[in-house]
Design a protein around this motif. Structure first.
Motif, PDB file in Angstrom:
ATOM      1  N   LYS A   1       0.825  -1.194   0.000  1.00  0.00           N
ATOM      2  CA  LYS A   1       0.000   0.000   0.000  1.00  0.00           C
ATOM      3  C   LYS A   1       0.870   1.259   0.000  1.00  0.00           C
ATOM      4  N   GLU A   2       1.982   1.201   0.763  1.00  0.00           N
ATOM      5  CA  GLU A   2       2.890   2.342   0.814  1.00  0.00           C
ATOM      6  C   GLU A   2       3.535   2.595  -0.538  1.00  0.00           C
TER       7      GLU A   2
ATOM      8  N   PHE B   1       2.220   1.969  -3.581  1.00  0.00           N
ATOM      9  CA  PHE B   1       1.252   2.628  -4.463  1.00  0.00           C
ATOM     10  C   PHE B   1       1.044   4.084  -4.045  1.00  0.00           C
ATOM     11  N   SER B   2       1.043   4.309  -2.740  1.00  0.00           N
ATOM     12  CA  SER B   2       0.881   5.672  -2.239  1.00  0.00           C
ATOM     13  C   SER B   2       2.042   6.557  -2.689  1.00  0.00           C
ATOM     14  N   TYR B   3       3.244   5.998  -2.645  1.00  0.00           N
ATOM     15  CA  TYR B   3       4.425   6.761  -3.071  1.00  0.00           C
ATOM     16  C   TYR B   3       4.366   7.073  -4.557  1.00  0.00           C
ATOM     17  N   PHE B   4       3.984   6.087  -5.372  1.00  0.00           N
ATOM     18  CA  PHE B   4       3.993   6.280  -6.821  1.00  0.00           C
ATOM     19  C   PHE B   4       2.886   7.214  -7.299  1.00  0.00           C
ATOM     20  N   LYS B   5       1.904   7.485  -6.459  1.00  0.00           N
ATOM     21  CA  LYS B   5       0.910   8.492  -6.809  1.00  0.00           C
ATOM     22  C   LYS B   5       1.546   9.867  -6.914  1.00  0.00           C
ATOM     23  N   ARG B   6       2.674  10.054  -6.224  1.00  0.00           N
ATOM     24  CA  ARG B   6       3.339  11.350  -6.215  1.00  0.00           C
ATOM     25  C   ARG B   6       4.396  11.480  -7.307  1.00  0.00           C
TER      26      ARG B   6
ATOM     27  N   ASP C   1       5.935  11.773 -11.058  1.00  0.00           N
ATOM     28  CA  ASP C   1       5.531  12.495 -12.264  1.00  0.00           C
ATOM     29  C   ASP C   1       4.669  11.622 -13.186  1.00  0.00           C
ATOM     30  N   LYS C   2       3.488  12.144 -13.564  1.00  0.00           N
ATOM     31  CA  LYS C   2       2.552  11.382 -14.387  1.00  0.00           C
ATOM     32  C   LYS C   2       3.112  11.054 -15.763  1.00  0.00           C
TER      33      LYS C   2
ATOM     34  N   LYS D   1       5.348   8.046 -15.382  1.00  0.00           N
ATOM     35  CA  LYS D   1       4.537   6.844 -15.157  1.00  0.00           C
ATOM     36  C   LYS D   1       3.903   6.363 -16.458  1.00  0.00           C
TER      37      LYS D   1
END
Length: 225
Positions: A2-3, A5-10, A12-13, A16
């Motif tokens: 979960k951590e 996925f939370s990190y990768f939300k931040r 750069d789009k 990604k």
């Protein structure tokens, strides 16, 4: 997880999107056209983008930049000769660079560590036909060491995005290399030969995401976009 996925939300789009496009591209092509040369080119392009990302975001982390330069170089060599001793040697040096950045070597330890590694490499090449096995052994040592170090880093700083990326990245890296070993054993008929194709496919399925994750595992602060 979960951590992670939370990190990768931040992250750069744009980056990604690039990583996802390349991964889905070569996975799809590799599944149906494994001998198409464009698959190899797309894989190498993906690794080149990881190297560019590290230069852009973490140029202050010299060891991370060196590690990704060596990784990309090794993959270029092995793309043309997958049993190249030089290619494996470059991978050993890349793992050593990761090792030295995750667990910084003191001024007194660094010369000894570098000297011992160089001596081992010289002995490995002097061993002739056993060279590839000796290089594989030291490579495995550094890979497992990096996984253990990144696990300890993650346990110490469970919300640190770099530590999370390092742990999951090296975990996938190990999965990749287990598939590479399986492919080798299938090639020499210790395992059923029909499994070789599956192992080769899975190896890159693990390898590219591992490089994306490790490219986000710097111990330095990233540059702002």
């Amino acid at each position: 997880m979960k951590e992670l996925f939370s990190y990768f939300k931040r992250v750069d789009k744009v980056w990604k999107g690039i990583w996802l496009f390349i991964f889905c591209g070569f996975i799809s092509l590799d599944a149906f056209f494994p001998n198409f040369f464009g698959v190899t080119m797309l894989k190498l392009l993906g690794l080149a983008f990881c190297f560019i990302y590290v230069i852009q975001k973490y140029s202050s982390d010299k060891l991370l930049v060196i590690a990704f330069f060596l990784t990309f170089t090794a993959d270029l060599v092995l793309a043309f000769n997958n049993v190249s001793r030089i290619g494996v040697l470059i991978f050993v040096l890349a793992q050593f660079a990761h090792f030295a950045r995750i667990k910084p070597l003191g001024k007194n330890v660094a010369p000894f560590a570098v000297g011992a590694l160089l001596a081992y490499i010289i002995l490995a090449f002097a061993a002739g036909p056993y060279c590839i096995y000796l290089l594989g052994a030291i490579y495995a040592f550094f890979l497992v060491s990096n996984l253990i170090l990144s696990y300890k880093w993650h346990k110490k700083s469970p919300k640190n995005g770099s530590a999370i990326s390092a742990f999951y990245g090296f975990s996938l890296f190990l999965c990749c290399d287990l598939c590479v070993a399986g492919s080798f054993f299938a090639h020499i008929h210790i395992l059923p030969f029909f499994l070789k194709r599956l192992f080769d496919f899975l190896a890159w399925g693990f390898y590219y995401p591992s490089q994306v994750l490790i490219s986000n595992s710097s111990t330095k602060k990233p540059k702002k976009s």
